[in-house]
Design a protein around this motif. Sequence first.
Motif, mmCIF file in Angstrom:
data_model
loop_
_atom_site.group_PDB
_atom_site.id
_atom_site.type_symbol
_atom_site.label_atom_id
_atom_site.label_comp_id
_atom_site.label_asym_id
_atom_site.label_seq_id
_atom_site.Cartn_x
_atom_site.Cartn_y
_atom_site.Cartn_z
ATOM 1 N N LEU A 143 -27.914 10.739 9.293
ATOM 2 C CA LEU A 143 -28.062 12.094 8.756
ATOM 3 C C LEU A 143 -28.369 12.998 9.928
ATOM 4 C CD1 LEU A 143 -30.092 10.833 5.779
ATOM 5 C CD2 LEU A 143 -27.963 12.104 5.538
ATOM 6 N N GLU A 144 -27.564 14.030 10.118
ATOM 7 C CA GLU A 144 -27.826 14.988 11.191
ATOM 8 C C GLU A 144 -28.707 16.103 10.624
ATOM 9 O OE1 GLU A 144 -24.187 14.982 14.175
ATOM 10 O OE2 GLU A 144 -23.513 15.351 12.123
ATOM 11 N N VAL A 145 -29.922 16.180 11.126
ATOM 12 C CA VAL A 145 -30.895 17.162 10.638
ATOM 13 C C VAL A 145 -30.875 18.332 11.625
ATOM 14 C CG1 VAL A 145 -33.347 17.567 10.186
ATOM 15 C CG2 VAL A 145 -32.303 15.369 9.564
ATOM 16 N N VAL A 146 -30.390 19.501 11.128
ATOM 17 C CA VAL A 146 -30.170 20.630 12.042
ATOM 18 C C VAL A 146 -30.944 21.859 11.554
ATOM 19 C CG1 VAL A 146 -28.412 21.828 13.397
ATOM 20 C CG2 VAL A 146 -27.775 19.765 12.117
ATOM 21 N N PRO A 147 -32.062 22.177 12.218
ATOM 22 C CA PRO A 147 -32.792 23.384 11.819
ATOM 23 C C PRO A 147 -32.057 24.637 12.281
ATOM 24 C CG PRO A 147 -33.904 22.290 13.669
ATOM 25 C CD PRO A 147 -32.700 21.450 13.318
ATOM 26 N N GLY A 148 -32.418 25.773 11.689
ATOM 27 C CA GLY A 148 -31.874 27.053 12.150
ATOM 28 C C GLY A 148 -32.649 27.549 13.364
ATOM 29 N N LYS A 149 -32.395 28.794 13.710
ATOM 30 C CA LYS A 149 -33.079 29.355 14.883
ATOM 31 C C LYS A 149 -34.579 29.454 14.648
ATOM 32 C CE LYS A 149 -29.145 31.740 16.846
ATOM 33 N NZ LYS A 149 -28.175 31.460 15.747
ATOM 34 N N GLN A 150 -34.947 29.762 13.370
ATOM 35 C CA GLN A 150 -36.374 29.727 13.042
ATOM 36 C C GLN A 150 -36.647 28.348 12.457
ATOM 37 O OE1 GLN A 150 -37.864 33.104 10.808
ATOM 38 N NE2 GLN A 150 -35.918 34.133 11.131
ATOM 39 N N LEU A 151 -37.575 27.618 13.050
ATOM 40 C CA LEU A 151 -37.795 26.277 12.516
ATOM 41 C C LEU A 151 -39.260 26.010 12.268
ATOM 42 C CD1 LEU A 151 -38.765 24.431 15.157
ATOM 43 C CD2 LEU A 151 -36.347 24.600 15.676
ATOM 44 N N ASP A 152 -39.498 25.043 11.384
ATOM 45 C CA ASP A 152 -40.841 24.685 10.966
ATOM 46 C C ASP A 152 -40.967 23.182 11.206
ATOM 47 O OD1 ASP A 152 -43.005 23.777 9.464
ATOM 48 O OD2 ASP A 152 -42.753 25.313 7.916
ATOM 49 N N GLU A 153 -41.807 22.807 12.186
ATOM 50 C CA GLU A 153 -41.897 21.394 12.565
ATOM 51 C C GLU A 153 -42.383 20.521 11.405
ATOM 52 O OE1 GLU A 153 -40.643 20.026 15.134
ATOM 53 O OE2 GLU A 153 -40.357 21.703 16.528
ATOM 54 N N ASP A 154 -43.215 21.090 10.529
ATOM 55 C CA ASP A 154 -43.709 20.306 9.398
ATOM 56 C C ASP A 154 -42.559 19.977 8.427
ATOM 57 O OD1 ASP A 154 -45.793 19.181 7.649
ATOM 58 O OD2 ASP A 154 -45.193 20.834 6.329
ATOM 59 N N VAL A 155 -41.672 20.946 8.226
ATOM 60 C CA VAL A 155 -40.511 20.714 7.353
ATOM 61 C C VAL A 155 -39.628 19.622 7.964
ATOM 62 C CG1 VAL A 155 -38.356 21.780 6.546
ATOM 63 C CG2 VAL A 155 -40.518 23.021 6.333
ATOM 64 N N ILE A 156 -39.433 19.687 9.266
ATOM 65 C CA ILE A 156 -38.608 18.661 9.938
ATOM 66 C C ILE A 156 -39.286 17.289 9.814
ATOM 67 C CG2 ILE A 156 -37.635 17.905 12.152
ATOM 68 C CD1 ILE A 156 -37.472 20.879 12.936
ATOM 69 N N ALA A 157 -40.593 17.241 10.057
ATOM 70 C CA ALA A 157 -41.311 15.951 10.013
ATOM 71 C C ALA A 157 -41.257 15.347 8.610
ATOM 72 C CB ALA A 157 -42.759 16.140 10.459
ATOM 73 N N ARG A 158 -41.446 16.174 7.572
ATOM 74 C CA ARG A 158 -41.406 15.636 6.191
ATOM 75 C C ARG A 158 -40.006 15.162 5.832
ATOM 76 N NH1 ARG A 158 -42.923 19.056 1.814
ATOM 77 N NH2 ARG A 158 -42.555 20.928 2.992
ATOM 78 N N THR A 159 -39.005 15.878 6.357
ATOM 79 C CA THR A 159 -37.608 15.475 6.104
ATOM 80 C C THR A 159 -37.315 14.127 6.770
ATOM 81 O OG1 THR A 159 -36.913 17.770 5.910
ATOM 82 C CG2 THR A 159 -35.202 16.175 6.499
ATOM 83 N N LEU A 160 -37.724 13.993 8.018
ATOM 84 C CA LEU A 160 -37.469 12.730 8.730
ATOM 85 C C LEU A 160 -38.191 11.579 8.044
ATOM 86 C CD1 LEU A 160 -37.740 13.846 12.474
ATOM 87 C CD2 LEU A 160 -35.682 13.534 11.101
ATOM 88 N N SER A 161 -39.446 11.805 7.622
ATOM 89 C CA SER A 161 -40.189 10.680 7.058
ATOM 90 C C SER A 161 -39.565 10.249 5.731
ATOM 91 C CB SER A 161 -41.690 10.967 6.966
ATOM 92 O OG SER A 161 -41.953 11.769 5.868
#
Length: 303
Positions: A143-161
Motif C-alpha cells: 500500500l503506497e501511503v501518500v500524504p498531501g503537502k499538509q501532513l499529520d504524523e499521527d494520521v500517518i502512524a495510525r494508518t501504518l499501524s
Amino acid sequence: MSITGARVAIIGSGTIGLSFAALHLKHTASLITIYDTRPDLEDYVHRTLPTYVADHSDLERVRIATSLQDAVETASIVQEAGPENVAFKSSLWPEVEQHCRPDALLWSSTSGIPASAQSMRMKTPSRLLVVHPYNPPHLMPLLEVVPGKQLDEDVIARTLSYWEALGRKPVVVRKECTGFVANRLAFALLREAIHIVDEGVVSVEELDRVVETSMGPRWSVWGPFKSYHAGGGKGGLQAFFDKIGGTVQDCWSDVGQVNRGGGWEEQVFRQCEDAYGEVDVAQRDRITKKILAVIEKEKAQLP
Ligand SMILES: NC(=O)c1ccc[n+]([C@@H]2O[C@H](COP(=O)([O-])OP(=O)(O)OC[C@H]3O[C@@H](n4cnc5c(N)ncnc54)[C@H](O)[C@@H]3O)[C@@H](O)[C@H]2O)c1
C-alpha cells in the motif's frame, strides 16, 4: 488503533472497493459499510463480494448504506474507491468531513490524484491520505501511503499501524509525484516493452515470457537494488556498474520514447488481443496467492 473494533466505510464498490472490503473482512472483525451510487448496489454486492471472500460467514458483517452520511457517521476508517476524477474526489471529502467522526481516518485509493488536489476544500486537509493499492488489494501486500503537502504524523502512524496489523506492507511516499512509485516503475517497463515489440525485436508473447521467466520471479524475492547489489558480487552495486555499467548506459541511451497515440498502438493492441483475448484473472489470482504465501513463509524463517 484496534483493528478488531474498526468500522470501515467503503465509498465506491467497483474492482478496488470490493477487493478492499474483502481484505478488511478477512483480517479483522470489523463491520464494513458500503456506499455506491449504482442503482443495483445491493444485488451487485451480494453477487460479487462472495467471489472475493473465502469464508462466507464474514459477509454477515457487511451493510449497504443508504446515503454517504449513513455510511461514514460511525466509521473509524473511510476508504474511498470511487471514480478517478478530481471533481468527484474533491467534492466528496468536505461532505465526508462534515459527517464523520473527528478521529476517523480518511483514505483515497486514487491511482494518481494527489491528496493535495483532493483535499483543497476540506477544513483539515492533513486528515486525508492517499492509500494506493496494487490491484488486487485483497492479495497484494503493498500500500503506497501518500500524504498531501499538509501532513499529520499521527494520521500517518495510525494508518501504518492498521495496515501492519493486517500483515500488509505499507510504504510512505514522502513526496507527491505523478503515479507514486509502483506504477512509475511498472509503466517505465511497459514503455520499453512496447518499444521493443514495436521495433520487431520480439513478439508480445515472447516479451511476456522473458519477464515471467526472469525479472518477474527474481523481483518477487528481492527488489532491483538488492538484486543488482548481489549481481555485482563483492563490491555490490558499485562493482556491478564497474563491470557492466557500459551496457547499462547503452540500454538507457537507446530507451524507447513511445507515447500514447503513436504508430505502435494498432499493431501492439492487435497482437495482445490475438495472443490473449479475454484473460482469466482468477487464474492469475490463484497463482499469485500461492507465490505470495511461499515468499511470506520463507522470509518469516530468515534470521
Ligand atoms: N483498477 C485498478 O487497477 C486500480 C488500482 C489502484 C487504484 N485504483 C483506483 O481506485 C479507484 C476505483 O477504481 P476501480 O477500478 O475500482 O473503479 P470502478 O469503476 O470499478 O469502481 C468505481 C465505483 O464507484 C462508484 N461510484 C460512481 N460515482 C459514485 C459516487 N458519486 N459515490 C459513490 N460511488 C460512486 C461506481 O458505481 C463504481 O462502482 C480509482 O480512484 C482508481 O484510480 C484502481
